[in-house]
Design an enzyme around this catalytic site. Structure first.
Site, PDB file in Angstrom:
ATOM      1  N   GLU B  34      13.540 -15.123 -37.390  1.00 51.47           N
ATOM      2  CA  GLU B  34      12.459 -15.120 -37.029  1.00 51.47           C
ATOM      3  C   GLU B  34      12.343 -13.578 -35.826  1.00 51.47           C
ATOM      4  O   GLU B  34      13.204 -14.285 -34.906  1.00 51.47           O
ATOM      5  CB  GLU B  34      10.841 -15.340 -36.178  1.00 51.47           C
ATOM      6  N   SER B  48      -8.219 -12.007 -39.125  1.00 53.13           N
ATOM      7  CA  SER B  48      -9.753 -12.574 -39.148  1.00 53.13           C
ATOM      8  C   SER B  48     -10.104 -13.973 -39.634  1.00 53.13           C
ATOM      9  O   SER B  48     -11.180 -14.843 -39.066  1.00 53.13           O
ATOM     10  CB  SER B  48     -11.170 -11.984 -40.486  1.00 53.13           C
ATOM     11  N   HIS B  52     -10.428 -17.381 -47.614  1.00 52.83           N
ATOM     12  CA  HIS B  52     -10.576 -16.650 -48.584  1.00 52.83           C
ATOM     13  C   HIS B  52     -11.123 -17.347 -49.775  1.00 52.83           C
ATOM     14  O   HIS B  52     -10.166 -17.910 -50.420  1.00 52.83           O
ATOM     15  CB  HIS B  52     -10.237 -15.051 -48.773  1.00 52.83           C
ATOM     16  N   VAL B 173      17.459  -9.279 -38.372  1.00 48.03           N
ATOM     17  CA  VAL B 173      17.820  -8.628 -39.069  1.00 48.03           C
ATOM     18  C   VAL B 173      18.537  -7.832 -38.991  1.00 48.03           C
ATOM     19  O   VAL B 173      17.606  -6.038 -38.856  1.00 48.03           O
ATOM     20  CB  VAL B 173      17.723  -9.692 -40.537  1.00 48.03           C
ATOM     21  N   ARG B 311      -1.869  -4.400 -40.974  1.00 48.53           N
ATOM     22  CA  ARG B 311      -2.069  -4.844 -42.126  1.00 48.53           C
ATOM     23  C   ARG B 311      -0.334  -4.015 -42.846  1.00 48.53           C
ATOM     24  O   ARG B 311      -0.709  -2.912 -42.501  1.00 48.53           O
ATOM     25  CB  ARG B 311      -3.238  -4.377 -43.269  1.00 48.53           C
ATOM     26  N   CYS B 406      -7.016 -26.510 -18.239  1.00 46.12           N
ATOM     27  CA  CYS B 406      -7.676 -24.780 -18.469  1.00 46.12           C
ATOM     28  C   CYS B 406      -8.744 -25.089 -19.051  1.00 46.12           C
ATOM     29  O   CYS B 406      -9.854 -26.201 -19.676  1.00 46.12           O
ATOM     30  CB  CYS B 406      -7.647 -24.389 -20.127  1.00 46.12           C
ATOM     31  N   CYS B 408     -12.059 -23.541 -19.618  1.00 48.25           N
ATOM     32  CA  CYS B 408     -13.049 -22.812 -20.862  1.00 48.25           C
ATOM     33  C   CYS B 408     -12.446 -23.570 -21.727  1.00 48.25           C
ATOM     34  O   CYS B 408     -13.592 -24.482 -22.259  1.00 48.25           O
ATOM     35  CB  CYS B 408     -12.259 -21.698 -20.916  1.00 48.25           C
ATOM     36  N   CYS B 443     -12.295 -17.024 -19.230  1.00 53.12           N
ATOM     37  CA  CYS B 443     -11.612 -16.306 -18.151  1.00 53.12           C
ATOM     38  C   CYS B 443     -10.395 -15.950 -18.773  1.00 53.12           C
ATOM     39  O   CYS B 443      -9.658 -15.101 -17.967  1.00 53.12           O
ATOM     40  CB  CYS B 443     -11.686 -17.109 -16.836  1.00 53.12           C
TER      41      CYS B 443
END
Lengths: 453, 483
Positions: B34, B48, B52, B173, B311, B406, B408, B443
């Protein structure tokens, strides 16, 4: 479950003052819950001076003000628990907090919310562009620099002219960064005039009123921001774009009352400001739950927060004891001077009022509300001077907030900050007021600790 | 240094990690390379976050087949991999007669693809279900779900690693040579030799194919911008407009996330630069306007952030729409399996894609199933989701559970530490964010970022300059204030 007459959520200036007020009005048991490892809240990172002029009649730094508030709460016998994050509050006043020792539940006769506020973020104001590293809210940058010893960047743009942004413009400059611009959408700075004067003008930092940032670019670290002029409808004017290469963007674009706990208890919030809605006694829509300070409405000065905290605490005790509730103090925050320093006038910085004083050729002054203004204006005309506040690094890695024992010539502020940078604080315990460096530069000025360690 | 493996996977998105996980069932040596500092750094983490159902795709296409298969197995996979998942169903909303026709066509298409329980709703039924939503009719897909795509990708990677796959992060790569035994793959100063190469490089899959000598593919980057709103229960399920012909996406929709936020987006805009994940004023204004058509009464003060994903489209500008996934071993380059144009519904289809790659490879190499393959992976325990009794037990066991870092999202120090010590060794702020879900609240890290930075420097001995947002060059600090 333990019972307390009054439980106060938040150990900043509002909560500590509420503890004092509650105890003084007859509450038998008062508990302050603070999520941080020490009380004082945001004051601990506000190493600059300017606090306490109204409450104590003297110019204190944030840590000094916090220590006074802590001492006052301790003197009246309030119990303070740090490292306690409140995660639950019910309408019948059962408080749940998390601590390293376990979950704590307490039943309160009355509750005071002193939960403060948070900063508006880049996401909330939806500035277009990429999302690289190097974008901070001003308060987060202040915390990182003043308490974590982490330098946020070198070439800095500040969006918004709130007080924290102005204070950080100076702080960054004193630590060797270059502040390229402070950009404010309105035609008036939103911070106090004294801060525009001392934090921007003193260091010739450009202030761009009626401008905003319309683009942020950088793949990894921030590379450039685009500044545009705004028309009368607050829309960017095409063709007015200026590209500013920089590695850091600080946002000082507003504060939002923090009220997640209030919501849990069912307290009504103002849909626009997010502040708790209270009556004139600082009681929220839930009986027995009071609110004060920035969680209710963001105030300009910690002094006002404390004054409100005292009333909220007194009324919490009165609620428990079945006594009549008192009216909250007048909201004086709008009396503070805001705006641009005027050419030809000297803006007094001896109190937040910021009188614009003019000095006639014969040495008489006009515009000052008190003798301090005359004294300041004459001094400022003859030989302007400032108290330098900064930090020294203790051998164990902790930053110690410090200040000069008296004002030094204005043109020496940057020089001294640079000279002090590599000098460590002495080892061992440090108490506020302790002389850490005795007359280091031969000008009969010492460096004093303003916090304890 | 030369590393030798049977199979090299290039790309650590959801597809690469799913391929790695599915191939780790077999007795072969595998490495995944990666280029970024963590998995899910590209489109897998910028979408999103929807599983699906598969009614949008052309019957008979790989997209349709793999999406439906992926959907039907998704809940079980999330259970095995300890990934947050909730079957919400979704509604497509019609605003005019043309939209109603489109919805009827989609229902028929979905049924042909094997989707279950599809239903058309009248205006009255829509009002009864979701009075807050605009529109004159709707189409309901009960099999649609929401999930956490970061944790899903991380979970696939961790499970693959547990089963023997070696992960090489920050490994881009730069050359691929064919050799007598297979391939010699160069990544900076590292060299890998392998019998097979699986190209899961997403947006860069055409470039990787070209490195191996195949110039036939082209990827057109198509950006989708989003807003994120603060936690809200305004919608129980994703709401999409009926799709319009010719756009390269599914239209701007509203999606409640598994974490309780609401997402608005995405736009669809072809761009030149596959790395340009900027948000733009024009699109931001458009997103907001379209979202308000779907859900009148949205409050702009609820916005807490924005992001954009790209995309990897095969359909060029002008053509629009979708071209089917390419998943094949190249005849002209035996041993190279290319996965090209894996855009939406690639996340949903990722595990079936992994199985399909295993099938392709088994035709030409010995793929014996391991006896000790372990399909399970445990994620970081979410303190905030536990019962008070369990929370008390956790704090007693480890006081770091009693310290909230954290505010929140109520993420404790114990969870932050587990995120820092993640098995893949990704040590960036993003890596911590995606694993522990810290810094993701209203925040935006104003409260917890200084605390996380302090933990990294004081407890893990990291130099301030080494703390980065997403890897090299994205450093957060220029050093100490006082040294």
């Amino acid at each position: 479950m333990k019972h307390y007459d009054v439980v106060i959520i938040g150990g900043g200036p509002g909560g500590l003052a509420a503890a004092k007020g509650a105890k003084e009005n007859g509450a038998k048991s008062v508990l302050v819950l603070e999520r941080d490892t020490k009380v004082g809240g945001i004051l601990n990172q506000c190493i600059h001076d300017g606090f306490g002029l109204i409450r104590y009649g003297s110019m204190l730094t944030g840590p000094e003000y916090a220590l006074r508030a802590e001492k006052e709460a301790a003197e009246v016998g309030a119990e303070v628990l740090t490292g306690a994050m409140v995660t639950g509050l019910t309408a019948d006043r059962v408080v749940t907090a998390m601590t390293r020792q376990g979950l704590l539940q307490a039943k309160a006769g009355a509750v005071v919310l002193a939960t403060g506020c948070r900063e508006r973020t880049r996401g909330a104001i939806a500035i277009p562009g990429t999302r690289p590293a190097g974008i901070y809210t001003a308060g987060a940058a202040q915390n990182l620099m003043n308490t974590k010893n982490l330098m946020v960047g070198k070439r800095v743009v500040i969006l918004g002219s709130g007080d924290i942004g102005l204070i950080m413009a100076r702080r960054l400059t004193l630590e060797g960064a270059t502040v390229l611009a402070v950009i404010e959408a309105r035609n008036q700075p939103s911070g106090l005039e004294r801060n525009v004067n001392q934090c921007l003008y003193d260091f010739s930092i450009p202030l761009h009123l009626g401008h905003t940032i319309t683009d942020i670019q950088g793949r990894k670290r921030l590379e450039v921001v685009t500044m545009s002029r705004l028309d009368e409808n607050n829309r960017p004017i095409p063709g007015t774009e200026t590209v500013i290469p920089c590695d850091t963007l600080l946002l000082s674009v507003g504060l939002i009352p923090e009220n997640e706990i209030a919501v849990q208890a069912g307290a009504e919030l103002d849909p626009v400001t997010n502040g708790t809605v209270t009556d004139e006694h600082l009681q929220t829509s839930v009986p027995g739950i009071f609110a004060c300070g920035n969680s209710r409405k963001v105030l300009d000065l910690a002094d006002f927060v404390s004054l409100q905290g005292i009333t909220a605490g007194r009324n919490a005790a009165a609620f428990v004891r079945g006594l009549a509730l008192e009216k909250m103090p007048e909201e004086t925050s709008n009396a503070m001077a805001k705006g641009l320093p005027q050419p030809g006038a000297i803006t007094c910085i001896r109190c937040p009022k910021g009188c614009r004083v003019t000095v006639s050729p014969d040495g008489t002054t006009k515009g000052n509300a008190c003798p301090k203004g005359e004294e300041y204006a004459l001094q400022e005309q003859k030989a302007p001077s400032r108290v330098l506040t900064t930090t020294l690094l203790a051998p164990n890695g902790t930053l110690i907030p410090v200040k000069t024992s008296r004002p030094i010539p204005k043109d020496q502020v940057t020089v001294w900050a640079k000279k002090l940078k590599p000098i460590p604080a002495p080892a061992g315990p440090i108490r506020p007021g302790q002389i850490l460096l005795r007359d280091p530069f031969g000008m009969k000025v010492d460096i004093l600790a303003t916090g304890k360690h | 240094m030369t590393h030798t493996f049977d199979i090299l996977i290039i790309g650590g998105g959801a597809v690469g990690c799913a391929v790695a996980r599915e191939l780790s069932r077999y007795d072969v040596s595998i490495a995944l390379l990666e280029k970024e500092a963590d998995v899910a750094a590209g489109a897998s983490g910028r979408n999103s976050a929807v599983v699906h159902a598969g009614f949008n795709n052309k019957p008979g296409s790989l997209m349709a087949k793999l999406c439906v298969e992926g959907n039907h197995g998704f809940e079980a996979a999330c259970r095995e991999l300890d990934v947050p998942y909730r079957k919400t169903g979704k509604l497509l909303v019609a605003f005019d007669q043309a939209d109603l026709d489109t919805l009827a066509r989609l229902k028929a298409q979905g049924e042909e693809n094997g989707c279950q329980g599809l239903r058309l709703l009248s205006r009255e039924e829509l009002r009864a279900r979701l009075p807050q939503v605009g529109g004159i009719g709707a189409f309901e897909s009960p099999e649609t779900a929401v999930f956490d795509p970061f944790q899903y990708t991380v979970a696939l990677a961790e499970n693959a690693q547990k089963n023997g796959v070696q992960f090489f992060l920050n490994t881009k790569v730069t050359a691929i040579e064919r050799t007598a035994k297979g391939f010699r793959v160069t990544a900076g100063d590292q060299v890998f030799t392998a019998r097979r190469v699986v190209n899961c490089a997403g947006l860069h899959s055409a470039e990787v194919a070209a490195l191996a000598g195949l110039n036939r593919y082209h990827i057109y980057p198509c950006r989708g911008e989003y807003f994120i709103l603060d936690k809200t229960d305004v919608l129980p399920m994703p709401i999409y407009p009926a799709p319009k012909a010719g756009i390269g996406g599914l239209g701007v929709h509203l999606t409640p996330t598994i974490h309780g936020n609401l997402i608005i987006g995405p736009s669809a805009e072809y761009i030149e630069d596959p790395a340009d994940t900027a948000s733009t004023q024009v699109v931001m204004d458009k997103l907001w306007a379209e979202a308000q058509q779907l859900l009148p009464g949205l409050n702009g003060r609820q916005i807490i952030g924005s992001y954009a994903g790209i995309r990897p489209k095969q359909a060029p500008p002008g053509e629009g729409g979708f071209r089917d996934f390419v998943i094949r071993e190249e005849v002209s380059c035996p041993g190279l399996v290319n996965l090209i144009g894996i855009e939406s519904p690639g996340l949903t289809a990722s595990l079936p894609i992994g199985r399909m790659v295993a099938g392709i490879l088994s035709l030409s190499m010995d793929m014996t199933e391991k006896k000790d393959f372990d399909p399970t992976r445990k994620g970081i325990l979410r303190f905030r989701d536990q019962s008070p009794e369990e929370q008390a037990r956790l704090i007693a066991e480890d006081p770091d559970y009693g310290e909230v870092v954290c505010r929140c999202q109520t993420v404790t120090k114990a969870e932050i530490r587990q995120a820092i010590e993640n098995p893949l060794g990704a040590r960036t702020i993003s890596a911590i964010k995606y694993r522990a879900w810290a810094t993701t609240g209203r925040c935006s890290g104003g409260y917890c970022l200084p605390k996380i930075a302090e933990i990294l420097t004081e407890e893990y001995g990291m130099a301030p300059e080494a703390i980065s947002h997403r890897g090299d060059g994205s450093h957060l600090f220029t050093g100490r204030v006082k040294a």
